[in-house]
Design an enzyme around this catalytic site. Structure first.
Site, PDB file in Angstrom:
ATOM      1  CG  ASN A  42      -1.884   1.238   1.489  1.00  0.00           C
ATOM      2  OD1 ASN A  42      -1.855   2.081   0.460  1.00  0.00           O
ATOM      3  ND2 ASN A  42      -1.792   1.658   2.587  1.00  0.00           N
ATOM      4  CD1 TRP A  43       4.438   1.252  -1.939  1.00  0.00           C
ATOM      5  CD2 TRP A  43       3.174   2.055  -4.325  1.00  0.00           C
ATOM      6  NE1 TRP A  43       4.600   0.636  -3.052  1.00  0.00           N
ATOM      7  CE2 TRP A  43       4.380   0.683  -4.819  1.00  0.00           C
ATOM      8  CE3 TRP A  43       3.480   2.618  -5.472  1.00  0.00           C
ATOM      9  CZ2 TRP A  43       4.999   0.352  -5.841  1.00  0.00           C
ATOM     10  CZ3 TRP A  43       3.811   2.029  -6.523  1.00  0.00           C
ATOM     11  CH2 TRP A  43       5.088   0.932  -6.785  1.00  0.00           C
ATOM     12  CE  LYS A  44      -0.441   3.428   4.683  1.00  0.00           C
ATOM     13  NZ  LYS A  44       0.693   2.983   5.984  1.00  0.00           N
ATOM     14  CG  HIS A  67      -5.255   1.106   5.575  1.00  0.00           C
ATOM     15  ND1 HIS A  67      -4.996   2.662   6.677  1.00  0.00           N
ATOM     16  CD2 HIS A  67      -4.401   0.383   5.422  1.00  0.00           C
ATOM     17  CE1 HIS A  67      -3.477   2.434   7.434  1.00  0.00           C
ATOM     18  NE2 HIS A  67      -2.553   0.777   6.007  1.00  0.00           N
ATOM     19  CD  GLU A 106      -2.183   4.839   7.567  1.00  0.00           C
ATOM     20  OE1 GLU A 106      -2.278   4.674   6.381  1.00  0.00           O
ATOM     21  OE2 GLU A 106      -1.081   4.990   7.969  1.00  0.00           O
ATOM     22  CD  GLU A 124      -2.924  -2.889   7.694  1.00  0.00           C
ATOM     23  OE1 GLU A 124      -1.925  -3.107   7.665  1.00  0.00           O
ATOM     24  OE2 GLU A 124      -3.779  -2.557   7.597  1.00  0.00           O
ATOM     25  N   GLY A 182       2.857   1.895  10.974  1.00  0.00           N
ATOM     26  CA  GLY A 182       4.069   3.123  10.553  1.00  0.00           C
ATOM     27  C   GLY A 182       4.987   2.309  11.555  1.00  0.00           C
ATOM     28  CB  SER A 206       6.170  -2.762  11.666  1.00  0.00           C
ATOM     29  OG  SER A 206       5.970  -0.806  11.659  1.00  0.00           O
ATOM     30  N   GLY A 211       3.431  -1.195   4.265  1.00  0.00           N
ATOM     31  CA  GLY A 211       3.711  -0.026   3.887  1.00  0.00           C
ATOM     32  C   GLY A 211       4.309   0.527   3.831  1.00  0.00           C
ATOM     33  N   GLY A 212       5.701   1.151   4.774  1.00  0.00           N
ATOM     34  CA  GLY A 212       6.334   1.813   4.326  1.00  0.00           C
ATOM     35  C   GLY A 212       7.661   0.506   3.858  1.00  0.00           C
TER      36      GLY A 212
END
Ligand code: PEP
Length: 254
Positions: free
Chosen positions: A8-10, A97, A99, A170, A176, A215, A236-237
């Site tokens: 997921n590149w957000k 998600h 966020e 998650e 993150g 993570s 994510g990251g």
């Protein structure tokens, strides 16, 4: 069941950056991607076209979207509908998600509307669920997961759900933050999700993939992917760079 390795590149990457990263990932993985897994790239809307181009003739790769509004069309300024995503080559989308739940205020009912609408439109859906640290510490883990799952999935009557629905567990406190849940915490939560799925979806619940997110990195993928009921990861990251996502995508259980 195929392993699903999703990035997921957000709100990261312009279209050229996204296209280049996708192309590099395809180059690195090439024909090495084992048949037992798929790689899902989930760029921002503005980069869908570029990533779609980069994934042309890349077997095992899937294009996904981060969000949509659950309607065909209409006066929804700023929103994107499922038909527009399908038109861009997307076959999958996220809903729920953390966020979107915690930064953008989406509740279980709205997430449920998206899951049901997306499935009806022919998208595969990844339903994201997970507890905050405060909920975990106050003993509400199972209540939170139950509410998130049952609101979205109760009474869902669609066929072949095992190939159309995925769950991503998650824990919010692990997203993150660099904090990875302990293997026993992941195993316990995934076992609970599996039990709930078999109750809510008697035909398919045993075979709906459950991804872990929070993570995930190249150096912990082997351990995470070896845990019972972990059928893939949502990253994510560490999914932003092709080299690191390639290592995750190729991860095998310890
Ligand atoms: C996520 O955003 O779904 C996620 C798991 O992020 P990260 O891997 O950076 O924790």
């Amino acid at each position: 069941m195929k392993l699903c390795m999703a990035a997921n590149w957000k709100m990261h990457k312009t279209q050229s950056q996204a296209g280049e990263t996708a192309a590099e990932l395809v180059r690195i993985l090439g024909s090495n991607l084992p048949q037992d897994r798929e790689v899902v790239l989930i760029p921002p809307f503005t980069a869908l076209h570029a990533v779609s181009q980069a994934l042309t003739s890349a077997p095992g790769f899937v294009l996904g979207a981060q969000n949509f509004y659950p309607a065909d069309q209409g006066a929804f300024t700023g929103e994107i509908g499922p038909d527009m995503l399908l038109d861009h080559g997307c076959s999958l989308a996220l809903a729920g998600h953390s966020e979107r739940r915690h930064v953008l205020g989406e509740d279980n009912e709205f997430v449920a509307q998206k899951v049901r609408f997306g499935l009806d439109k022919g998208l595969r859906m990844i339903l994201c669920i997970g507890e905050t640290l405060q909920q975990r510490d106050s003993g509400q883990l199972e209540t939170v997961l139950h509410d998130q799952l049952s609101t979205a999935l109760s009474g869902l009557q669609l066929s072949n759900l095992e190939s159309r629905l995925l769950i991503a567990y998650e824990p919010v406190w692990a997203i993150g933050t660099g904090k990875v849940a302990q293997p026993e915490d992941i195993a316990q939560a995934h076992a609970y999700v599996r039990k709930e799925l078999t109750t809510l979806l008697p035909q398919s619940g045993q075979s709906v993939p459950i991804l872990y997110g929070g993570s995930v990195k190249p150096d912990n993928i082997a351990q995470i992917i070896g845990i019972d009921n972990v059928n893939g990861v949502l990253v994510g990251g560490a999914g932003l760079e092709a080299e690191s996502m390639a290592q995750i995508a190729m991860g095998t259980a310890q």
